[in-house]
Enzyme design. Structure first.
Site, mmCIF file in Angstrom:
data_model
loop_
_atom_site.group_PDB
_atom_site.id
_atom_site.type_symbol
_atom_site.label_atom_id
_atom_site.label_comp_id
_atom_site.label_asym_id
_atom_site.label_seq_id
_atom_site.Cartn_x
_atom_site.Cartn_y
_atom_site.Cartn_z
ATOM 1 N N LYS A 191 -1.248 -34.337 -20.707
ATOM 2 C CA LYS A 191 -0.919 -35.728 -21.038
ATOM 3 C C LYS A 191 0.432 -35.848 -21.737
ATOM 4 O O LYS A 191 1.135 -36.848 -21.582
ATOM 5 C CB LYS A 191 -2.034 -36.353 -21.860
ATOM 6 C CG LYS A 191 -2.311 -35.687 -23.201
ATOM 7 C CD LYS A 191 -1.582 -36.330 -24.360
ATOM 8 C CE LYS A 191 -1.837 -35.626 -25.671
ATOM 9 N NZ LYS A 191 -1.203 -36.293 -26.818
ATOM 10 N N THR A 248 -1.108 -41.924 -25.080
ATOM 11 C CA THR A 248 0.151 -41.190 -25.252
ATOM 12 C C THR A 248 1.254 -41.731 -24.355
ATOM 13 O O THR A 248 2.430 -41.704 -24.724
ATOM 14 C CB THR A 248 -0.069 -39.688 -24.974
ATOM 15 O OG1 THR A 248 -1.196 -39.242 -25.721
ATOM 16 C CG2 THR A 248 1.135 -38.871 -25.372
ATOM 17 N N ARG A 255 5.244 -39.400 -29.739
ATOM 18 C CA ARG A 255 6.514 -38.676 -29.810
ATOM 19 C C ARG A 255 7.015 -38.303 -28.419
ATOM 20 O O ARG A 255 8.218 -38.334 -28.155
ATOM 21 C CB ARG A 255 6.348 -37.415 -30.670
ATOM 22 C CG ARG A 255 6.105 -37.692 -32.135
ATOM 23 C CD ARG A 255 6.290 -36.455 -32.979
ATOM 24 N NE ARG A 255 5.290 -35.437 -32.734
ATOM 25 C CZ ARG A 255 4.151 -35.333 -33.398
ATOM 26 N NH1 ARG A 255 3.853 -36.211 -34.335
ATOM 27 N NH2 ARG A 255 3.318 -34.350 -33.150
#
Length: 332
Positions: A191, A248, A255
């Protein structure tokens, strides 16, 4: 249950230590830097990695890993995947002989192409039944402020999984148990790579249709690799797969997505790293190891390959998009 030690005081390690404390677990958080440990113990904040979040007064912190591990029946490993082996080699002699080890790291080790649970077993010599992994849509900042979230704790020993579940269940954090360690780890590693691709697409100005397509085809890649390694496809259709992937790939708190967006907007690797405040975007290194693992098992992963080429072979994001769009059409 007994004491828990969380090794690693980054944003997710700190957030998970807070979850454990809120669940009533006696927990000590180890921070590499003395000033981080002192701020957590004295001021009950981690302004370095989780600024703006008040931490429980019951959460203890130390910069001495031996102190953190002393008497701990649960050891939570919360360092980046590519530094886990090096750190664990130092910590292993101080880990209890029957302690449960829970990995929060999401990646495939460079070189060996091992999953994190495999690294833990190799370094510590522990039986695999003592090793658990945690994966799901777990953006650290949201969980740290008490927003509802769910996760999966996978362990081949159902009793250990249940103990971990009890240790971190709160009114805002809902853990589910699973025995599919492989599926959870493959979902967690892949992911991050797909989130980089989503960020890159956003960075060059592409919209939601593109993002949805990347997420969906990324899921297909994840399932292909997981099945080749023995995972249950249902795991990857759940929280540790689709759930983690959507969070995500979609959130500005991610990030990996942020890193990819800076590359897409024309930034270089250094400026993209700066955009994530120096914290590790796991997918940058994992894209190479995931790609190599896929090649080893004869699994086609074009999105992962494209991300690797952008991050490590100098290909531009626009070239990568053209490469993907130029692939032959076929049945889904």
């Amino acid at each position: 249950m007994g004491r828990a030690a969380v090794l690693g005081a980054g944003s997710w390690g700190t957030a998970f230590a807070k979850v454990l404390a809120d669940a009533g677990t006696d927990v000590t958080l180890w921070a590499r830097r003395t000033e981080v440990a002192e701020a957590i113990s004295t001021d009950h904040v981690n302004r370095f990695y989780l600024d703006g979040v008040d931490l429980p007064s019951t959460l203890k912190a130390t910069s001495d890993y031996r102190e953190a591990l002393d008497g701990a029946s649960v050891v939570v490993l919360a360092v980046p995947s590519q530094s886990l082996r090096e750190n664990l080699a130092v910590w292993a002699p101080s880990i209890g002989a029957d302690a449960t080890m829970l990995s929060l790291a999401k990646g495939i080790e460079s070189g060996t192409l091992m999953r994190m649970s495999e690294v833990i077993v190799e370094v510590t010599g522990a039986d695999p039944s003592r090793v658990a992994v945690l994966s799901g849509p777990n953006l650290a900042k949201e969980i740290a402020v008490g927003q509802p979230a769910a996760t999966v704790i996978a362990c081949t020993d159902s009793d250990r999984a249940l103990e971990l579940q009890k240790a971190c269940a709160t009114g805002y954090f809902r853990p589910y148990t699973n025995s599919d360690v492989v599926g959870c780890e493959i979902g967690g590693a892949c992911k991050n790579v797909i989130a980089l691709a989503c960020g890159m697409a956003s960075g060059i100005g592409l919209g939601e249709n593109t993002s949805a397509s990347i997420i969906t085809r990324g899921l297909a890649e994840m399932i292909r690799l997981g099945v080749a390694l023995g995972a249950n496809p249902a795991t990857l259709a759940g929280l540790a797969g689709v759930g983690d992937l959507v969070a995500t790939c979609s959130s500005p708190l991610s990030r990996n997505r942020t890193f990819g967006a800076h590359l897409g907007a024309g930034g270089d690797m250094a400026s993209a790293q700066a955009a994530t405040n120096g914290q590790v975007a796991e997918g940058v290194k994992s894209c190479t190891s995931v790609r190599a693992l896929a090649l080893r098992h004869g699994v086609e992963m074009p999105l992962t390959d494209a991300v690797h080429r952008v991050c490590h072979e100098g290909m531009s994001v626009r070239e990568a998009v053209g490469l993907l769009l130029g692939r032959r059409v076929k049945p889904e």
